[in-house]
Design an enzyme around this catalytic site. Structure first.
Site, PDB file in Angstrom:
ATOM      1  N   ASP A  59     -32.866   2.976  15.758  1.00 28.40           N
ATOM      2  CA  ASP A  59     -32.422   3.525  17.043  1.00 28.40           C
ATOM      3  C   ASP A  59     -33.154   2.906  18.233  1.00 28.40           C
ATOM      4  O   ASP A  59     -33.386   3.562  19.241  1.00 28.40           O
ATOM      5  CB  ASP A  59     -32.576   5.060  17.077  1.00 28.40           C
ATOM      6  CG  ASP A  59     -31.962   5.717  15.863  1.00 28.40           C
ATOM      7  OD1 ASP A  59     -30.843   5.335  15.520  1.00 28.40           O
ATOM      8  OD2 ASP A  59     -32.613   6.581  15.248  1.00 28.40           O
TER       9      ASP A  59
ATOM     10  N   GLN B 249     -31.171   0.174  10.976  1.00 33.05           N
ATOM     11  CA  GLN B 249     -32.460   0.873  10.836  1.00 33.05           C
ATOM     12  C   GLN B 249     -33.575   0.042  11.498  1.00 33.05           C
ATOM     13  O   GLN B 249     -33.307  -0.630  12.476  1.00 33.05           O
ATOM     14  CB  GLN B 249     -32.771   1.175   9.372  1.00 33.05           C
ATOM     15  CG  GLN B 249     -31.879   2.250   8.771  1.00 33.05           C
ATOM     16  CD  GLN B 249     -30.568   1.712   8.223  1.00 33.05           C
ATOM     17  OE1 GLN B 249     -30.552   0.699   7.570  1.00 33.05           O
ATOM     18  NE2 GLN B 249     -29.484   2.392   8.478  1.00 33.05           N
TER      19      GLN B 249
ATOM     20  N   GLY C 279     -25.721   3.672  13.088  1.00 27.33           N
ATOM     21  CA  GLY C 279     -24.677   4.004  14.055  1.00 27.33           C
ATOM     22  C   GLY C 279     -25.014   3.440  15.399  1.00 27.33           C
ATOM     23  O   GLY C 279     -26.178   3.400  15.781  1.00 27.33           O
TER      24      GLY C 279
ATOM     25  N   LYS D 185     -30.387  -1.728  19.263  1.00 25.48           N
ATOM     26  CA  LYS D 185     -29.989  -3.084  18.824  1.00 25.48           C
ATOM     27  C   LYS D 185     -28.574  -3.433  19.305  1.00 25.48           C
ATOM     28  O   LYS D 185     -28.296  -4.587  19.608  1.00 25.48           O
ATOM     29  CB  LYS D 185     -30.075  -3.187  17.294  1.00 25.48           C
ATOM     30  CG  LYS D 185     -31.516  -3.091  16.786  1.00 25.48           C
ATOM     31  CD  LYS D 185     -31.602  -3.171  15.288  1.00 25.48           C
ATOM     32  CE  LYS D 185     -31.143  -1.902  14.585  1.00 25.48           C
ATOM     33  NZ  LYS D 185     -32.003  -0.721  14.773  1.00 25.48           N
TER      34      LYS D 185
HETATM   35  P1  IMP Z   1     -30.872   7.045   4.265  1.00 22.72           P
HETATM   36  O1  IMP Z   1     -30.866   5.672   4.881  1.00 22.72           O
HETATM   37  O2  IMP Z   1     -29.641   7.852   4.569  1.00 22.72           O
HETATM   38  O3  IMP Z   1     -31.203   7.012   2.807  1.00 22.72           O
HETATM   39  O4  IMP Z   1     -32.076   7.868   4.952  1.00 22.72           O
HETATM   40  C1  IMP Z   1     -33.442   7.517   4.758  1.00 22.72           C
HETATM   41  C2  IMP Z   1     -34.232   7.659   6.053  1.00 22.72           C
HETATM   42  O5  IMP Z   1     -33.811   6.671   6.984  1.00 22.72           O
HETATM   43  C3  IMP Z   1     -34.027   9.012   6.771  1.00 22.72           C
HETATM   44  O6  IMP Z   1     -35.251   9.385   7.375  1.00 22.72           O
HETATM   45  C4  IMP Z   1     -32.994   8.689   7.830  1.00 22.72           C
HETATM   46  O7  IMP Z   1     -33.073   9.586   8.922  1.00 22.72           O
HETATM   47  C5  IMP Z   1     -33.412   7.288   8.211  1.00 22.72           C
HETATM   48  N1  IMP Z   1     -32.309   6.495   8.770  1.00 22.72           N
HETATM   49  C6  IMP Z   1     -31.294   5.922   8.105  1.00 22.72           C
HETATM   50  N2  IMP Z   1     -30.496   5.263   8.955  1.00 22.72           N
HETATM   51  C7  IMP Z   1     -31.038   5.393  10.173  1.00 22.72           C
HETATM   52  C8  IMP Z   1     -30.674   4.876  11.478  1.00 22.72           C
HETATM   53  O8  IMP Z   1     -29.697   4.150  11.675  1.00 22.72           O
HETATM   54  N3  IMP Z   1     -31.522   5.237  12.484  1.00 22.72           N
HETATM   55  C9  IMP Z   1     -32.627   5.978  12.295  1.00 22.72           C
HETATM   56  N4  IMP Z   1     -32.995   6.471  11.115  1.00 22.72           N
HETATM   57  C10 IMP Z   1     -32.208   6.170  10.057  1.00 22.72           C
END
Ligand code: IMP
Length: 424
Positions: free
Chosen positions: A13, A223, A40, A16
């Protein structure tokens, strides 16, 4: 023509999408290299705000080919929905190219993630519950289904039957859930297959050819560095590799193909989900950052945790990614703080750290060492050049260059393209 990697330096977040938008004019290919629809970004499409989770934002530009590379996990239902939404807004998605090697997120991944997160109780990771972790786990266990499997129905059914047998035992016997039926899954996925077929290609070859033809290629991570499976704050991480090295493995390009690594850094720090966050501010300052910065997750709508800028994280990201430059976002959000805090190191146990501590327990216990710099009152959103910034804001940016050891080459003071200031 060498490629550029774009990577987040924090917990995701960082903005990007804004950088992609800014450099889009010069790009021919924008490639998403890891993660899935856990990410997202909000984009302006056909005059309306739109949330994209899987498709690179390059899709908005008719001259750009958008690519979903091998290392991404794809929920085909979500991908097709995104394509439909874009098409309905008059945006052509026919140039989207998808790797046949990418793994598929299957209905049992979503089902299993729901129950395992619940099972972890207060130790839950706080995932986005999009099936990302279970899909990557199956990839590593070599029981995953890939996009290319969609085009051999016999193989698809065979692989599905094997894996579903085990998944259904876990769902029913361990978690007391209902089993999933293979027929329904096959029917749905064969429907997706038909629609996706024109987009499926050998993307590493597409990119290799593009680079040979002198095209500009940008590899866009989702991420961020601290969510990297190996280098992040494990286990509170995602299940793939957002770091620059991951971009190469995931796209199938060699290290010599890249000469620029842009780190996207927010002027403060946010995190969603569980896990350590040394500079988190749960008081008025953090609240203020969250409100001014509209810090809510694009995918889950969760409120993001907020805190002060952390130079230790930037130094860590600079090292891990081999950053050649930093793009600093959301500087405008910090207007109105009389003093701005910057974390320059940590105290954990009896030790002081100016680099990322080598053990997880130390990072969990880390207390930030702050220095305070002058804040600024002025609204920055109207600034159109670096010189338009108040002196204190410029000093803050220069300080970040010094602390991170990587030049900040651009600063963003709002969502639009004009609100991007190039550093002199
Ligand atoms: P997962 O990627 O759904 O397995 O989540 C694992 C961790 O990564 C969690 O703490 C999510 O909140 C975080 N996370 C996954 N995608 C994002 C993103 O696009 N932005 C911020 N945090 C993310």
């Amino acid at each position: 023509m060498p490629a550029t990697i774009l990577v987040g330096t924090q917990w995701g977040d960082e903005g990007k999408g804004k950088v992609t938008d800014f450099v889009a004019d010069h790009m021919d290919f924008v490639v998403r290299y890891q993660g899935g629809n856990n990410a997202g970004h909000t984009v302006l499409a056909g005059g309306r705000l739109l949330k994209l989770h899987l498709i690179p934002s390059g899709i908005l530009y008719p001259h750009i080919t958008s690519v979903i590379a091998d290392g991404v996990v794809i929920d085909p239902r979500v991908l097709l929905e995104e394509m439909d939404t874009l098409n309905a807004r008059g945006i052509d998605t026919s140039r989207l190219v998808i790797s046949g090697n990418a793994h598929l997120i299957m209905p049992y991944h979503l089902e299993l993630e729901k129950v395992t997160e619940r099972f972890l109780g207060k130790h839950a990771l706080g995932t986005t519950k999009r099936g990302i972790g279970p899909a990557y786990a199956d990839r590593a266990a070599r029981i995953g289904l890939r996009v290319q499997d969609l085009y051999d129905q016999k193989i698809f059914r065979q692989k599905l039957d094997v894996v579903l047998k085990e998944k259904n035992l876990i769902l029913t016997k361990v978690y007391g859930r209902l089993p999933l039926e293979a027929e329904g899954i096959v029917e749905d996925y064969m429907g997706y297959a038909e629609r996706l077929e024109p987009h499926v290609a050998d993307t590493s070859k597409v990119l290799w050819d593009a680079l040979r033809a002198g095209k500009q290629v940008m590899l866009e991570g989702a991420q961020g560095t601290l969510l990297d499976l190996d280098h992040g704050t494990y286990p509170f991480v995602t299940s793939s590799s957002p770091v620059a090295g991951g971009a190469l493995a995931s796209t199938g390009l060699g290290p010599h193909e890249v000469d620029r690594v842009i780190g996207v850094t927010k002027a403060y720090v946010t995190r969603v989900g569980s896990g350590p966050f040394p500079t988190e501010d749960t008081e008025a300052d953090g609240e203020r950052m969250g409100e001014r910065g509209q810090e809510f997750g694009t995918t889950t709508g969760r409120k993001r945790r907020c805190g002060w800028f952390d130079a230790v994280l930037l130094r860590y990201a600079a090292r891990l990614n081999g950053l050649t430059e930093v793009f600093l976002t959301k500087l405008d959000v910090l207007s109105g703080f009389p003093k701005v805090k910057v974390c320059t190191g940590y105290r954990a146990g009896d030790e002081t750290y100016d680099h990322f501590p080598p053990h997880q327990s130390l990072f969990h216990a880390a207390r930030p060492l702050y220095e305070e710099v002058e804040g600024w009152e002025e609204d920055l959103s109207e600034a159109r050049s670096f010189e338009d910034l108040p002196k204190a804001a410029r000093a803050y940016v220069e300080h970040i260059t010094d602390l991170g050891g990587v030049p900040v080459t651009a600063v963003s003071v709002g969502p639009s393209r004009e609100q991007t200031l190039l550093s002199p």
